[in-house]
Design a protein around this motif. Structure first.
Motif, PDB file in Angstrom:
ATOM      1  N   TRP A 274      37.980  40.463  -7.791  1.00  0.00           N
ATOM      2  CA  TRP A 274      37.455  41.776  -7.379  1.00  0.00           C
ATOM      3  C   TRP A 274      38.216  42.292  -6.172  1.00  0.00           C
ATOM      4  CZ3 TRP A 274      33.505  42.301 -10.875  1.00  0.00           C
ATOM      5  CH2 TRP A 274      32.900  43.556 -10.938  1.00  0.00           C
ATOM      6  N   GLY A 275      38.533  43.564  -6.184  1.00  0.00           N
ATOM      7  CA  GLY A 275      39.121  44.186  -5.007  1.00  0.00           C
ATOM      8  C   GLY A 275      38.068  44.382  -3.934  1.00  0.00           C
ATOM      9  N   GLU A 276      38.324  43.853  -2.763  1.00  0.00           N
ATOM     10  CA  GLU A 276      37.357  43.938  -1.661  1.00  0.00           C
ATOM     11  C   GLU A 276      36.995  45.385  -1.339  1.00  0.00           C
ATOM     12  OE1 GLU A 276      37.180  42.669   3.082  1.00  0.00           O
ATOM     13  OE2 GLU A 276      39.090  43.203   2.115  1.00  0.00           O
ATOM     14  N   LYS A 277      37.957  46.300  -1.476  1.00  0.00           N
ATOM     15  CA  LYS A 277      37.754  47.691  -1.092  1.00  0.00           C
ATOM     16  C   LYS A 277      37.441  48.598  -2.279  1.00  0.00           C
ATOM     17  CE  LYS A 277      38.800  46.749   3.202  1.00  0.00           C
ATOM     18  NZ  LYS A 277      37.737  46.726   4.252  1.00  0.00           N
ATOM     19  N   ASP A 278      37.004  48.037  -3.381  1.00  0.00           N
ATOM     20  CA  ASP A 278      36.674  48.833  -4.569  1.00  0.00           C
ATOM     21  C   ASP A 278      35.501  49.756  -4.247  1.00  0.00           C
ATOM     22  OD1 ASP A 278      36.025  49.865  -7.059  1.00  0.00           O
ATOM     23  OD2 ASP A 278      36.197  47.955  -8.100  1.00  0.00           O
ATOM     24  N   ILE A 279      35.747  51.072  -4.300  1.00  0.00           N
ATOM     25  CA  ILE A 279      34.664  52.021  -4.024  1.00  0.00           C
ATOM     26  C   ILE A 279      33.980  52.488  -5.306  1.00  0.00           C
ATOM     27  CG2 ILE A 279      35.786  52.839  -1.920  1.00  0.00           C
ATOM     28  CD1 ILE A 279      36.422  55.454  -3.549  1.00  0.00           C
ATOM     29  N   TYR A 280      34.561  52.177  -6.452  1.00  0.00           N
ATOM     30  CA  TYR A 280      33.973  52.622  -7.723  1.00  0.00           C
ATOM     31  C   TYR A 280      32.875  51.666  -8.185  1.00  0.00           C
ATOM     32  CZ  TYR A 280      38.004  55.748  -7.942  1.00  0.00           C
ATOM     33  OH  TYR A 280      38.951  56.701  -7.677  1.00  0.00           O
ATOM     34  N   ILE A 281      33.165  50.380  -8.119  1.00  0.00           N
ATOM     35  CA  ILE A 281      32.174  49.370  -8.494  1.00  0.00           C
ATOM     36  C   ILE A 281      32.245  48.267  -7.442  1.00  0.00           C
ATOM     37  CG2 ILE A 281      31.326  47.822 -10.288  1.00  0.00           C
ATOM     38  CD1 ILE A 281      32.839  49.527 -12.320  1.00  0.00           C
ATOM     39  N   ARG A 282      31.228  48.174  -6.626  1.00  0.00           N
ATOM     40  CA  ARG A 282      31.275  47.313  -5.460  1.00  0.00           C
ATOM     41  C   ARG A 282      31.277  45.839  -5.843  1.00  0.00           C
ATOM     42  NH1 ARG A 282      26.320  49.958  -2.732  1.00  0.00           N
ATOM     43  NH2 ARG A 282      25.998  47.788  -2.117  1.00  0.00           N
ATOM     44  N   LYS A 283      31.815  45.018  -4.955  1.00  0.00           N
ATOM     45  CA  LYS A 283      31.979  43.592  -5.235  1.00  0.00           C
ATOM     46  C   LYS A 283      30.653  42.869  -5.457  1.00  0.00           C
ATOM     47  CE  LYS A 283      32.482  42.530  -0.286  1.00  0.00           C
ATOM     48  NZ  LYS A 283      31.174  41.874  -0.082  1.00  0.00           N
ATOM     49  N   GLU A 284      29.545  43.466  -5.016  1.00  0.00           N
ATOM     50  CA  GLU A 284      28.245  42.838  -5.272  1.00  0.00           C
ATOM     51  C   GLU A 284      27.983  42.677  -6.767  1.00  0.00           C
ATOM     52  OE1 GLU A 284      27.817  44.568  -1.137  1.00  0.00           O
ATOM     53  OE2 GLU A 284      28.810  45.118  -3.018  1.00  0.00           O
ATOM     54  N   MET A 285      28.550  43.569  -7.579  1.00  0.00           N
ATOM     55  CA  MET A 285      28.398  43.463  -9.028  1.00  0.00           C
ATOM     56  C   MET A 285      29.066  42.184  -9.532  1.00  0.00           C
ATOM     57  SD  MET A 285      27.103  45.548 -11.558  1.00  0.00           S
ATOM     58  CE  MET A 285      27.527  47.286 -11.538  1.00  0.00           C
ATOM     59  N   GLY A 286      30.281  41.939  -9.055  1.00  0.00           N
ATOM     60  CA  GLY A 286      30.984  40.725  -9.447  1.00  0.00           C
ATOM     61  C   GLY A 286      30.318  39.480  -8.911  1.00  0.00           C
ATOM     62  N   GLU A 287      29.794  39.569  -7.703  1.00  0.00           N
ATOM     63  CA  GLU A 287      29.121  38.407  -7.108  1.00  0.00           C
ATOM     64  C   GLU A 287      27.870  38.037  -7.892  1.00  0.00           C
ATOM     65  OE1 GLU A 287      30.661  39.182  -2.530  1.00  0.00           O
ATOM     66  OE2 GLU A 287      28.695  39.929  -3.164  1.00  0.00           O
ATOM     67  N   GLU A 288      27.134  39.050  -8.382  1.00  0.00           N
ATOM     68  CA  GLU A 288      25.960  38.737  -9.196  1.00  0.00           C
ATOM     69  C   GLU A 288      26.362  38.079 -10.511  1.00  0.00           C
ATOM     70  OE1 GLU A 288      22.082  40.674 -11.458  1.00  0.00           O
ATOM     71  OE2 GLU A 288      23.251  41.950 -10.098  1.00  0.00           O
ATOM     72  N   LEU A 289      27.391  38.616 -11.170  1.00  0.00           N
ATOM     73  CA  LEU A 289      27.857  38.019 -12.419  1.00  0.00           C
ATOM     74  C   LEU A 289      28.266  36.566 -12.193  1.00  0.00           C
ATOM     75  CD1 LEU A 289      28.883  38.057 -15.367  1.00  0.00           C
ATOM     76  CD2 LEU A 289      31.044  38.974 -14.488  1.00  0.00           C
ATOM     77  N   ALA A 290      29.072  36.330 -11.170  1.00  0.00           N
ATOM     78  CA  ALA A 290      29.547  34.973 -10.911  1.00  0.00           C
ATOM     79  C   ALA A 290      28.388  34.033 -10.597  1.00  0.00           C
ATOM     80  CB  ALA A 290      30.549  34.988  -9.761  1.00  0.00           C
TER      81      ALA A 290
END
Length: 326
Positions: A274-290
């Motif tokens: 995940w890109g740390e600075k992603d403004i479209y879909i925040r990294k919290e989405m990836g953290e929940e999936l993981a």
């Protein structure tokens, strides 16, 4: 001419010929040793099922250690992967294609093809079968709208790949982690207005979407070839890429809910980046999936929504690591 002179001249000629032959041998041998494995690049259109043809990029390697398949996001085309493909082709065969609705791929009417994540998952499975790719030695790298279809395909076929790398996408229905315009596209009451705005602001999207939200020091340029291909492919027939994106979102929540309900069936090895600075879909989405699926996640410092464009070397490293993972 004396006998001694004749002998001396003969020796000189023989030595010169020998030197030329030695030099030629050394030059040819050196050139052969230095020459890299030749990569053969192909861009063509293939039919994957009666309704869908795909423009694809293949970079072949006669001694490939495996196959990489790249899946692009919005508003990209397969040219997003061209530079990376050429570098990876030193070791692997590399494939990429335009999703239906993008680039030079099919754009059937929405009543024949829904442009939904589940539909894209079928296109992915059809492509792998048509291309006769060895799934046991395949790494799929999927971003944005390409990532959920890859995981849906993996639920249906756990052996679809050796490993899938996903990032910067929305696996679950969590609009609070998404940019405001994406929230609006997801909400039926506002989706039509946002859809119209996407088509109306095409030029602004193509100019700014890739670096939006990044500081000036982190901005990067797309290749002229890639920019021209996106612009040309935005409307290639009656359907624009924004139309395809809108149709994808009209089924997005349904397919996210299906994925979440079936998350326990995910057996294919998956890595999350995940890109740390992603403004479209925040990294919290990836953290929940993981966290929920027990997957490793790597948050990439300073990178935005398109890590593969902002830091191509890091993407190459991620692919190589996926092949090395056990």
């Amino acid at each position: 001419m004396t006998t001694k002179s004749t002998v001396r001249n003969a020796l000189r000629l023989s030595a010169a010929a020998g030197a030329v032959a030695l030099a030629a041998t050394l030059f040819i041998g050196s050139a052969t040793a230095a020459a890299p494995q030749a990569a053969v690049q192909e861009i063509s259109v293939v039919q994957v099922n009666p309704d869908i043809s795909l423009r694809r990029l293949i970079v072949r390697n006669a001694k490939a250690k495996g196959t990489v398949l790249f899946l692009h996001g919005f508003p990209e085309t397969l040219y997003a992967w061209k530079d990376i493909a050429m570098q990876l082709s030193q070791d692997y065969e590399v494939h990429a294609f335009d999703w239906p609705g993008y680039g030079e791929s099919s754009r059937p009417a929405a009543d024949r093809f829904a442009y939904a994540p589940q539909d894209y998952a079928k296109v992915l499975r059809d492509y792998i079968a048509m291309a006769d790719i060895d799934k046991n030695n395949l790494v799929i790298y999927a971003t944005d709208i390409g990532a959920l279809p890859a995981l849906l395909a993996a639920i249906d076929d756990p052996a679809i790949a050796k490993r899938i790398v996903v990032g910067d996408f929305a696996p679950f229905n969590r609009p609070q982690f998404m940019q405001e315009r994406l929230q609006g596209l997801k909400e039926p009451a506002t989706a039509d207005a946002v859809h119209a705005a996407f088509n109306r602001t095409r030029n602004e999207i193509l100019q700014n979407a890739f670096t939006r939200g990044l500081p000036e020091s982190s901005r990067y340029e797309l290749t002229p070839e890639f920019k021209a291909d996106i612009a040309h492919g935005w409307q290639n027939g009656v359907l624009t890429s924004a139309d395809a994106f809108y149709h994808y979102y009209s089924h997005f929540t349904r397919d996210q809910d299906y994925f979440e309900a079936n998350l326990g069936k995910l057996r294919t090895p998956v890595s999350v980046i995940w890109g740390e600075k992603d403004i479209y879909i925040r990294k919290e989405m990836g953290e929940e999936l993981a966290g929920r699926a027990g997957l490793d996640i790597k948050v990439l410092p300073g990178l935005g929504h398109y890590p593969h464009l902002q830091d191509k070397a890091a993407t190459i490293s991620e692919v190589q690591a996926a092949f090395d993972a056990r």
